[in-house]
Design a protein around this motif. Structure first.
Motif, PDB file in Angstrom:
ATOM      1  N   LYS A  24       0.824  -1.214   0.000  1.00  0.00           N
ATOM      2  CA  LYS A  24       0.000   0.000   0.000  1.00  0.00           C
ATOM      3  C   LYS A  24       0.857   1.261   0.000  1.00  0.00           C
ATOM      4  O   LYS A  24       0.403   2.325  -0.436  1.00  0.00           O
ATOM      5  CB  LYS A  24      -0.918   0.013   1.228  1.00  0.00           C
ATOM      6  CG  LYS A  24      -2.012  -1.044   1.208  1.00  0.00           C
ATOM      7  CD  LYS A  24      -2.858  -0.942   2.458  1.00  0.00           C
ATOM      8  CE  LYS A  24      -3.963  -2.004   2.480  1.00  0.00           C
ATOM      9  NZ  LYS A  24      -4.776  -1.917   3.718  1.00  0.00           N
ATOM     10  N   PHE A  25       2.084   1.141   0.495  1.00  0.00           N
ATOM     11  CA  PHE A  25       2.956   2.312   0.611  1.00  0.00           C
ATOM     12  C   PHE A  25       4.148   2.235  -0.334  1.00  0.00           C
ATOM     13  O   PHE A  25       4.549   3.235  -0.916  1.00  0.00           O
ATOM     14  CB  PHE A  25       3.448   2.453   2.062  1.00  0.00           C
ATOM     15  CG  PHE A  25       4.052   3.788   2.364  1.00  0.00           C
ATOM     16  CD1 PHE A  25       3.253   4.862   2.686  1.00  0.00           C
ATOM     17  CD2 PHE A  25       5.423   3.978   2.305  1.00  0.00           C
ATOM     18  CE1 PHE A  25       3.808   6.106   2.957  1.00  0.00           C
ATOM     19  CE2 PHE A  25       5.988   5.207   2.572  1.00  0.00           C
ATOM     20  CZ  PHE A  25       5.177   6.280   2.903  1.00  0.00           C
ATOM     21  N   GLU A 192       2.956   6.140 -10.289  1.00  0.00           N
ATOM     22  CA  GLU A 192       2.261   5.806  -9.053  1.00  0.00           C
ATOM     23  C   GLU A 192       2.979   6.402  -7.837  1.00  0.00           C
ATOM     24  O   GLU A 192       2.336   6.855  -6.889  1.00  0.00           O
ATOM     25  CB  GLU A 192       2.153   4.288  -8.913  1.00  0.00           C
ATOM     26  CG  GLU A 192       1.389   3.821  -7.692  1.00  0.00           C
ATOM     27  CD  GLU A 192      -0.065   4.255  -7.698  1.00  0.00           C
ATOM     28  OE1 GLU A 192      -0.649   4.389  -6.600  1.00  0.00           O
ATOM     29  OE2 GLU A 192      -0.618   4.476  -8.802  1.00  0.00           O
ATOM     30  N   ARG A 196       1.313   9.042  -5.100  1.00  0.00           N
ATOM     31  CA  ARG A 196       1.248   8.755  -3.665  1.00  0.00           C
ATOM     32  C   ARG A 196       2.015   9.757  -2.824  1.00  0.00           C
ATOM     33  O   ARG A 196       1.656  10.012  -1.668  1.00  0.00           O
ATOM     34  CB  ARG A 196       1.795   7.355  -3.387  1.00  0.00           C
ATOM     35  CG  ARG A 196       0.962   6.227  -3.976  1.00  0.00           C
ATOM     36  CD  ARG A 196       1.431   4.874  -3.481  1.00  0.00           C
ATOM     37  NE  ARG A 196       0.760   3.784  -4.166  1.00  0.00           N
ATOM     38  CZ  ARG A 196       0.900   2.500  -3.857  1.00  0.00           C
ATOM     39  NH1 ARG A 196       1.702   2.160  -2.853  1.00  0.00           N
ATOM     40  NH2 ARG A 196       0.269   1.552  -4.529  1.00  0.00           N
ATOM     41  N   THR A 197       3.087  10.331  -3.373  1.00  0.00           N
ATOM     42  CA  THR A 197       3.959  11.190  -2.569  1.00  0.00           C
ATOM     43  C   THR A 197       3.696  12.677  -2.752  1.00  0.00           C
ATOM     44  O   THR A 197       4.075  13.473  -1.893  1.00  0.00           O
ATOM     45  CB  THR A 197       5.434  10.902  -2.895  1.00  0.00           C
ATOM     46  OG1 THR A 197       5.655  11.093  -4.304  1.00  0.00           O
ATOM     47  CG2 THR A 197       5.803   9.488  -2.524  1.00  0.00           C
ATOM     48  N   LYS A 201      -3.646  12.766  -0.673  1.00  0.00           N
ATOM     49  CA  LYS A 201      -4.063  11.562   0.036  1.00  0.00           C
ATOM     50  C   LYS A 201      -2.902  10.964   0.810  1.00  0.00           C
ATOM     51  O   LYS A 201      -1.796  10.825   0.302  1.00  0.00           O
ATOM     52  CB  LYS A 201      -4.605  10.533  -0.958  1.00  0.00           C
ATOM     53  CG  LYS A 201      -5.215   9.309  -0.288  1.00  0.00           C
ATOM     54  CD  LYS A 201      -5.786   8.355  -1.333  1.00  0.00           C
ATOM     55  CE  LYS A 201      -6.373   7.116  -0.661  1.00  0.00           C
ATOM     56  NZ  LYS A 201      -6.940   6.174  -1.667  1.00  0.00           N
ATOM     57  N   THR A 202      -3.136  10.616   2.074  1.00  0.00           N
ATOM     58  CA  THR A 202      -2.115   9.977   2.901  1.00  0.00           C
ATOM     59  C   THR A 202      -2.458   8.499   3.090  1.00  0.00           C
ATOM     60  O   THR A 202      -3.627   8.123   3.168  1.00  0.00           O
ATOM     61  CB  THR A 202      -2.017  10.648   4.285  1.00  0.00           C
ATOM     62  OG1 THR A 202      -3.289  10.582   4.930  1.00  0.00           O
ATOM     63  CG2 THR A 202      -1.586  12.104   4.137  1.00  0.00           C
ATOM     64  N   VAL A 203      -1.417   7.705   3.149  1.00  0.00           N
ATOM     65  CA  VAL A 203      -1.590   6.263   3.315  1.00  0.00           C
ATOM     66  C   VAL A 203      -1.276   5.895   4.753  1.00  0.00           C
ATOM     67  O   VAL A 203      -0.189   6.197   5.260  1.00  0.00           O
ATOM     68  CB  VAL A 203      -0.671   5.480   2.358  1.00  0.00           C
ATOM     69  CG1 VAL A 203      -0.858   3.976   2.556  1.00  0.00           C
ATOM     70  CG2 VAL A 203      -0.955   5.864   0.913  1.00  0.00           C
TER      71      VAL A 203
END
Length: 330
Positions: A24-25, A192, A196-197, A201-203
């Motif tokens: 997920k990360f 991707e 994500r970074t 949105k935070t994971v």
């Protein structure tokens, strides 16, 4: 200690959750994730080779969060001293005015340690880390202290920036259970990573295992069965890495030194860990072939002739696996 099939199935399912949570990360880097987990299950340590900025710190930090283990990062530099790693005793005065020595633990006393750019430190400092890895203890001023369990070190080194570095000797590299290569991410993975970074949105990372369950998994990995045929296959593979002047194989002339007993131990331990994660009670040929390169690539030294010919260690291992497979017909 024996375990039931239900326990193996439950542990395999839990380990699958661990992999899914890390994914997920961490984008891509499948081999690095899997072999880091294999090394933890096999109670070993891993050497990670890759360029800066490919997510080595994030990888080990994410694994430590999912496994709920303490984490520390040591940035190796030429002026780093052994005491900066192991800790030291300092003189303190208590409220009554009495002075006494108190030991202050160094970053090595975490359960998961990232030794970043280990080849930048002097051999004396490298030895302090490698002693803790091998003996699972640290001796300071004559007093021996045990490391936490589980204890896992992921050491990294930069393959291109060699100026002003102290490359690890082969004898010290042999102490690492496996050597993992970290490649560049492909286009889809780069996209991707940016999403994500750099997005809003935070994971959030969920803790899947804890210290007790990891130690249980390590004990379960030891009980994985390996048949005599599989053991013979691994033995033949390690023996084939040795240089033989009377050999008719064209690859043998390029090998200066091959793998020793630790290479065989690494193959078996990693293969058992892989079998456990796959939910099997026994080691297969696929397990041995999959772990062969990470277990052996830092234990085979190509001679000058081989380097001049551009011989690649991984291709050499592929050739050995194929030759032994055909000869054994297993």
């Amino acid at each position: 200690m024996s375990f039931s099939p239900e326990q193996f199935e439950e542990m395999s399912s839990t380990l699958a959750e661990v992999r899914e949570e890390i994914g997920k990360f961490i984008v891509g880097q499948q081999e690095a994730v899997e072999f880091s987990l294999y090394s933890i299950l096999a109670e070993g340590h891993a050497l990670l080779e890759g360029l800066p900025g490919l997510g080595k710190t994030m990888l080990i930090r994410t694994i430590s969060e999912v496994l709920d283990l303490s984490f520390s990062r040591i940035q190796f530099t030429p002026d780093l001293m052994p005491a900066d790693i192991t800790g030291t005793s300092i003189l303190e005065r208590n409220p009554d005015g009495v002075q006494r020595f108190v030991f202050k633990e160094g970053p090595i006393f975490s359960q998961m340690v990232l030794a970043d750019e280990i080849n930048r430190a002097t051999p004396k400092t490298q030895s302090a880390l490698l002693e803790a890895m091998g003996e699972k203890t640290v001796t300071v001023l004559g007093e021996t202290r045990k490391m936490s369990r589980p204890f896992f070190v992921l050491a990294t080194q930069n393959p291109i920036e060699m100026e002003g570095t102290y490359p690890l000797p082969e004898a010290q590299m042999d102490r690492f259970l496996c050597k993992i290569l970290l490649p560049y991410p492909v286009k889809e993975e780069l996209k991707e990573i940016m999403l994500r970074t750099t997005g809003p949105k935070t994971v959030s990372i969920r803790k899947v295992m804890d210290t007790e369950s990891i130690i249980l998994a390590q004990e379960m990995a030891k009980t994985i069965v390996i048949a005599d045929e599989m053991m013979d296959y691994a033995v033949d593979l390690v023996s084939a890495t040795h240089h033989r002047t009377d050999s008719e194989d064209d690859w043998s002339q390029y090998v200066q030194y091959g793998s020793g007993p630790r290479g065989l131990q690494s193959i078996i331990r990693l293969a058992k860990a892989r079998a456990l994660m796959a939910g099997r009670f026994h080691v297969s040929i696929a397990d041995i072939k999959t772990v062969a390169k990470p277990a052996l690539r830092h234990r085979i030294l190509i001679n000058y002739e081989g380097e001049a010919e551009g011989i690649d260690v991984d291709k050499l291992i592929d050739r050995l696996l194929e030759d032994i497979r055909q000869g054994a017909q297993v």
